[in-house]
Design a protein around this motif. Sequence first.
Motif, PDB file in Angstrom:
ATOM      1  N   LEU A 125       4.297   0.317   7.795  1.00  0.00           N
ATOM      2  CA  LEU A 125       3.270  -0.679   8.348  1.00  0.00           C
ATOM      3  C   LEU A 125       1.953   0.129   8.764  1.00  0.00           C
ATOM      4  O   LEU A 125       2.104   1.468   9.184  1.00  0.00           O
ATOM      5  N   ASN A 145       9.484  -2.476  15.807  1.00  0.00           N
ATOM      6  CA  ASN A 145       9.480  -2.063  14.397  1.00  0.00           C
ATOM      7  C   ASN A 145      10.184  -0.610  14.358  1.00  0.00           C
ATOM      8  O   ASN A 145      10.831  -0.207  13.148  1.00  0.00           O
ATOM      9  N   ASN A 150      10.839   0.402  10.395  1.00  0.00           N
ATOM     10  CA  ASN A 150       9.527   0.603   9.715  1.00  0.00           C
ATOM     11  C   ASN A 150       8.896   1.740  10.551  1.00  0.00           C
ATOM     12  O   ASN A 150       8.237   1.536  11.395  1.00  0.00           O
ATOM     13  N   MET A 152       5.259   3.881  11.094  1.00  0.00           N
ATOM     14  CA  MET A 152       4.146   3.164  11.308  1.00  0.00           C
ATOM     15  C   MET A 152       3.004   4.186  11.216  1.00  0.00           C
ATOM     16  O   MET A 152       3.099   5.469  11.690  1.00  0.00           O
ATOM     17  N   GLY A 202       3.202  -3.663   5.285  1.00  0.00           N
ATOM     18  CA  GLY A 202       2.797  -4.592   6.425  1.00  0.00           C
ATOM     19  C   GLY A 202       1.577  -4.276   7.201  1.00  0.00           C
ATOM     20  O   GLY A 202       1.574  -2.939   7.269  1.00  0.00           O
ATOM     21  N   ASN A 226       1.001  -9.701   6.898  1.00  0.00           N
ATOM     22  CA  ASN A 226       0.336  -9.155   8.129  1.00  0.00           C
ATOM     23  C   ASN A 226       0.345 -10.215   9.333  1.00  0.00           C
ATOM     24  O   ASN A 226       0.635 -11.396   9.263  1.00  0.00           O
ATOM     25  N   PHE A 446       8.489  -8.143  10.641  1.00  0.00           N
ATOM     26  CA  PHE A 446       8.294  -7.315   9.465  1.00  0.00           C
ATOM     27  C   PHE A 446       9.662  -6.770   9.035  1.00  0.00           C
ATOM     28  O   PHE A 446      10.040  -5.649   8.971  1.00  0.00           O
TER      29      PHE A 446
END
Length: 473
Positions: A125, A145, A150, A152, A202, A226, A446
């Motif tokens: 992301l 996240n 995910n 980042m 994302g 988003n 996400f």
Amino acid sequence: MAYKTVNPYTNEVVKEYPYATQEQIESALSNANDLYNKWKLEVPQSRAKQLHEIADLMRQNSDDLAKTMVTDMGKLLREAKGEVELCAMIADYFADHGAELLKTKKLETIATGDAQVKKHPLGTLLMVEPWNFPYYQIMRVFAPNFMVGNPMLLKHAAITPGSALAFEKIVKDSSAPDASLTNLFLNYDQVSDVIADPRIQGVALTGSERGGRSVAKAAGFNLKKNTMELGGTDSFIVLDDADIDEVTKIAWRARLYNAGQVCTSSKRFIVADNLYDQFVAKLKENFAKGKPGDPMDNQTTLAPMNSEKAKDKLQSQVDEAIEKGATLAYGNEPVDLSGQFFQPTILTDIKPDNPAYSEEMFGPVAQVYKVSSEQEAIDLANDSDLGLGGIVFSGDPKRGEKVASKIETGMVFVNNFMVSLPELPFGGVKNSGYGREMSDLGLNAFVNEQLIVTATKPNMDNLAGGLVATDPE
Ligand code: NAP
């Protein structure tokens, strides 16, 4: 130099940083993608200990972290320490509850086989964050996240680079993988390029409508999921049966916390006519108590604004509001200090044709409106393009709740200050954006909610009416 810390109390340029190079961007994307490929094979629970460690490191380094924020954007040191503690609470919450909230869900269905929804990470992301809560804004995206899996990339505000690096360092000092969060000093074109990269899945932005539109456009064009957490013109409604003593204890704080630079600050006070005069008198009294000074000093209660640019913008909004007919009920005097101070100010008699009626004023300026009925209060609160939060005060909490449910915003608090906690969803409607951060809603923002239906052997009997090919007659 692209990113710069300018201390808004001393006006000193503390440090400047160049934009990220192509090599730095490529390396961040590649490392994050490698981590995604590793994380997607692991369960969220395996990351909980690392997230607790990040919370612990934030608490252990609270003083230094807080001072970095104060130097970047000027908030009061005690508020900065409160922000660090809130970040640690958010990390602990998602470490404790993330895995449970991400559990596979079984579905009741007439389809043949067992149906379940599994929650998988989406991929890397990009988060684009503002300066007003330099760590909390990152943590709202980071903690959930991290548990989802995910990795980042962070593009922080250009005026808070010190905070961006300090947050990244906490993550790197923990046993979490380095690529969990990578700070990049990106310019706007680089933001668009990163969004377009196939490894990005994302984009989470918190900021202004202007920034939101631009980043949402790039995300939409590239079909990237988003969330947009944008501005607010939150109303603080005082109904005719409200306890005025309780109201006045909270009202000034709801406007002046963080020098009024909060998306959910109460920006429009909508007050029943029987309580209006008392309300304005008390608000003036409380606004007058603000003591400007060094934000590092515990005696200071009025912090400078984040930058000269922000102060100038607010000044021009106030000047225009008065020029177009608003009454200056209090404030708007220069503060005799060299930092970016703005005296708390109260405006009344703002009519719908005054630009102030519909603009967000991002600083210590309160607008107060007088209304003669509950319905008029609701209509006025809803007469805005923005729909983030709000507060309703009533002597009868049930009545307050009924009014709250008629306010077109994402969050309303009845008979209390608005608070942000990890278990409560945060976000708005209308031009305040879409999606939610925090709580299970934010955790699932996400996530690939993947349906898997498993039959022991194919069975066509119970599919009448389903979207399936029928046997040729
Ligand atoms: P902003 O100008 O939109 O900046 C926010 C972030 O977006 C910064 O990192 C900024 O980078 C970046 N950005 C802006 N335009 C961009 C573009 N065209 N392309 C790529 N990145 C872009 O917001 P702000 O004025 O600093 O922040 C205050 C606003 O945020 C207020 O409206 C406030 O209400 C809102 N806010 C909302 C929430 C919420 O949760 N709903 C929370 C806090 C604040 P640069 O710094 O490099 O410009």
